[in-house]
Design a protein around this motif. Structure first.
Motif, PDB file in Angstrom:
ATOM      1  N   UNK A 210       0.823  -1.214   0.000  1.00  0.00           N
ATOM      2  CA  UNK A 210       0.000   0.000   0.000  1.00  0.00           C
ATOM      3  C   UNK A 210       0.854   1.260   0.000  1.00  0.00           C
ATOM      4  N   UNK A 211       2.076   1.160   0.520  1.00  0.00           N
ATOM      5  CA  UNK A 211       2.960   2.325   0.519  1.00  0.00           C
ATOM      6  C   UNK A 211       3.189   2.855  -0.897  1.00  0.00           C
ATOM      7  N   UNK A 212       3.171   1.943  -1.873  1.00  0.00           N
ATOM      8  CA  UNK A 212       3.422   2.348  -3.250  1.00  0.00           C
ATOM      9  C   UNK A 212       2.314   3.247  -3.797  1.00  0.00           C
ATOM     10  N   UNK A 213       1.101   3.159  -3.186  1.00  0.00           N
ATOM     11  CA  UNK A 213      -0.035   3.947  -3.669  1.00  0.00           C
ATOM     12  C   UNK A 213      -0.129   5.320  -3.007  1.00  0.00           C
ATOM     13  N   UNK A 214       0.721   5.554  -2.014  1.00  0.00           N
ATOM     14  CA  UNK A 214       0.636   6.794  -1.249  1.00  0.00           C
ATOM     15  C   UNK A 214       1.758   7.715  -1.682  1.00  0.00           C
ATOM     16  N   UNK A 215       1.374   8.916  -2.092  1.00  0.00           N
ATOM     17  CA  UNK A 215       2.340   9.853  -2.659  1.00  0.00           C
ATOM     18  C   UNK A 215       3.422  10.227  -1.642  1.00  0.00           C
ATOM     19  N   UNK A 216       3.034  10.540  -0.427  1.00  0.00           N
ATOM     20  CA  UNK A 216       3.991  10.915   0.624  1.00  0.00           C
ATOM     21  C   UNK A 216       3.568  10.251   1.930  1.00  0.00           C
ATOM     22  N   UNK A 217       3.973   8.999   2.164  1.00  0.00           N
ATOM     23  CA  UNK A 217       3.475   8.270   3.333  1.00  0.00           C
ATOM     24  C   UNK A 217       4.054   8.743   4.652  1.00  0.00           C
TER      25      UNK A 217
ATOM     26  N   UNK B 151     -15.256  15.081   8.616  1.00  0.00           N
ATOM     27  CA  UNK B 151     -14.055  15.495   7.902  1.00  0.00           C
ATOM     28  C   UNK B 151     -14.394  16.225   6.608  1.00  0.00           C
ATOM     29  N   UNK B 152     -13.795  17.381   6.406  1.00  0.00           N
ATOM     30  CA  UNK B 152     -13.818  18.059   5.109  1.00  0.00           C
ATOM     31  C   UNK B 152     -12.606  17.638   4.273  1.00  0.00           C
ATOM     32  N   UNK B 153     -11.520  17.272   4.983  1.00  0.00           N
ATOM     33  CA  UNK B 153     -10.304  16.806   4.317  1.00  0.00           C
ATOM     34  C   UNK B 153      -9.510  15.970   5.311  1.00  0.00           C
ATOM     35  N   UNK B 154      -8.631  15.162   4.778  1.00  0.00           N
ATOM     36  CA  UNK B 154      -7.770  14.354   5.636  1.00  0.00           C
ATOM     37  C   UNK B 154      -6.415  14.188   4.958  1.00  0.00           C
ATOM     38  N   UNK B 155      -5.398  13.853   5.757  1.00  0.00           N
ATOM     39  CA  UNK B 155      -4.033  13.718   5.255  1.00  0.00           C
ATOM     40  C   UNK B 155      -3.401  12.463   5.857  1.00  0.00           C
ATOM     41  N   UNK B 156      -2.771  11.684   5.006  1.00  0.00           N
ATOM     42  CA  UNK B 156      -2.053  10.502   5.490  1.00  0.00           C
ATOM     43  C   UNK B 156      -0.783  10.969   6.194  1.00  0.00           C
ATOM     44  N   UNK B 157      -0.556  10.483   7.443  1.00  0.00           N
ATOM     45  CA  UNK B 157       0.575  10.974   8.228  1.00  0.00           C
ATOM     46  C   UNK B 157       1.582   9.898   8.608  1.00  0.00           C
TER      47      UNK B 157
END
Length: 487
Positions: free
Chosen positions: A15-22, A118-124
């Motif tokens: 799944x890391x490959x699908x995340x632009x900035x994990x 949520x209006x927006x979320x960010x992968x952290x």
């Protein structure tokens, strides 16, 4: 050696490959989770972050709970709020244990749960290992000690225990600071293993090419500070004793020692009772503490009993009669008292032999709180002799539920008498008593510059935590206890 991964771990790595900035650099929040969870409905622009600890993914809307050390809150993510692309990214790439940042509006669900829409979320941050199955947490006690970080993620009781420990230390500092005590630091690497009767750890200093000892107590350096003008001083110190381990003892532990000029041991009996009563009341709102099946009452005055009377209370041995090593050892054998000791009983000095007898027959039976006084002088090489009976010292220990919580005394400040006692200790050490103290002329020299009357005390932070949290093992109160390597 090449590492192997479980199927779940391999999926998460894919799944890391699908995340632009994990693993992004930062995320701006404006509320801690514990504060966001009490915001009024319709509060907008709320930005929070945390670890995903619960998650229900559904077709058009998903719910998750994020948490940190002190709080948690539910998050709702709807496709029509964040967009189809972002929603699919969430469903496909986010797992339990991952970190997420969310911006949105607070509302309360029909079940009464405070939630951020949520209006927006960010992968952290991606958790490459899954949390324990079904979020039941760790159950094997050795795994809990080895992987405390997972225990903290999944176990609120454990998390709260270590938050309590932090508050306890803060309360101690506040109490002592309010009385004018100054906190300092003293060396961990020592030329002499002094300050207590204990077997030390030995290490080697490569640059100086000398053997050194990890400190067994900060005592003699704190008293050097008193010589230098610190009239009220304390240290929260990591100490090391190369001795046996059990449910109430560890080789490395945290203690606090404090010293007050112009005080005696009776002053500190009063001060420490007031300190513990104040701290426990502030932490728990009560002075009645449940320990196993016993309720210990810390209120009011505390019982005081002599070392001799406590041994007599639980055995037929009067240490005033059996007042030599040979006589006491013969009586212990005659009465068939089995004493476990790292050092053969024949190698112990009289004081340490008396102490081993007390620990065997008396201490396990004491519920307390109880102050034990009148220790034999040979057991207390740094304590002041009693003016009326020079064979005992002006010393006390606080015993609660069979555990020593505090050790304290009026300090010996006569350098001539201190030199005699340390020479006697050195002789015992040469005869095989590994817990006896070595001669320390550097400390004697400091004393010769002049010391005022002093009373000092030491208290084990870990053991106090074990008592206050009703923990079976002292490792339950150590965030990262030392463990033997698996290999």
């Amino acid at each position: 050696m090449e590492r192997t991964f479980t199927e779940q771990e391999l999926v998460r790595r894919e799944k890391l490959k699908n995340i632009k900035n994990p693993y992004p650099e930062k995320y701006e929040i404006n509320y801690e989770l514990k504060d966001a969870s009490v915001l009024p409905d319709e509060t907008t622009g709320v930005r929070v972050a945390g670890r995903i600890i619960l998650m229900r993914k559904m077709g058009k809307m998903s719910f998750l709970t994020i948490g940190d050390l002190e709080g948690k809150i539910q998050i709702s993510i709807k496709v029509d709020m964040v967009g189809e692309e972002a929603y699919n990214e969430f469903k496909n790439n986010f797992d339990l244990g991952d970190f997420i940042g969310v911006e949105g509006e607070v509302f309360t669900t029909h079940t009464g749960e405070k939630t951020i829409r949520a209006n927006s979320f960010t992968f952290l941050g991606k958790a490459l290992k899954p949390l324990p199955e079904k979020f039941h947490g760790l159950e094997d006690i050795e795994t809990i000690y080895r992987n405390r970080y997972v225990d903290l993620i999944t176990n609120d009781e454990s998390k709260n225990k270590f938050l309590l420990r932090s508050r306890l230390i803060w309360e101690i500092r506040e109490f002592l600071h309010s009385l004018g005590y100054i906190e300092i630091e003293t060396p961990i690497l020592n030329n002499k293993a002094s300050g207590a009767t204990a077997k030390p750890f030995v290490t080697h200093h490569n640059a100086l090419d000398i053997d050194l000892y990890l400190r067994i107590a900060p005592e003699t350096y704190l008293k050097r500070a008193v010589v230098g003008g610190f009239t009220k001083v304390f240290e929260i110190a990591r100490c090391f004793r190369n001795e046996g381990m059990d449910a109430t003892h560890l080789q490395d532990f945290t203690m606090i020692e404090g010293y007050g000029a112009y005080l005696n041991y009776e002053d500190n009996m009063k001060l420490l009772r007031e300190m513990l009563q104040t701290i426990v009341q502030n932490l728990f709102g009560t002075l009645h503490i449940q320990i196993g099946d016993k309720m210990v009452d810390l209120s009011g005055e505390w019982e005081v009993a002599t070392f001799r009377d406590l041994i007599l209370r639980y055995s037929a041995i009067d240490i005033d009669i059996y007042n030599t090593k040979e006589a006491l050892l013969a009586k212990i054998k005659e009465d068939k008292i089995e004493i476990d000791s790292d050092v053969p009983l024949e190698n112990l000095g009289y004081g340490n032999l008396v102490d081993q007898l007390y620990k065997k027959v008396a201490r396990p039976n004491i519920v307390g709180p109880l102050y034990m006084i009148n220790h034999p002088i040979s057991l207390s090489p740094l304590a002041r002799a009693n003016d009326e009976n020079p064979t005992i010292t002006d010393r006390f220990q606080l015993i609660i539920n069979g555990a020593e919580i505090i050790n304290a005394y009026s300090e010996l400040v006569d350098p001539r008498e201190q030199e005699k006692r340390l020479l006697n200790q050195a002789e015992l050490k040469a005869q095989g008593d590994e817990e006896a103290m070595p001669m320390d002329y550097d400390y004697i020299e400091a004393m010769e510059y002049g010391m005022p009357p002093i009373s000092g005390w030491g208290m084990g932070i870990d053991r106090l935590m074990q008592l206050l949290t009703n923990s079976e093992n002292i490792k339950d109160c150590i965030l990262f206890p030392l463990m033997k390597p698996k290999d």
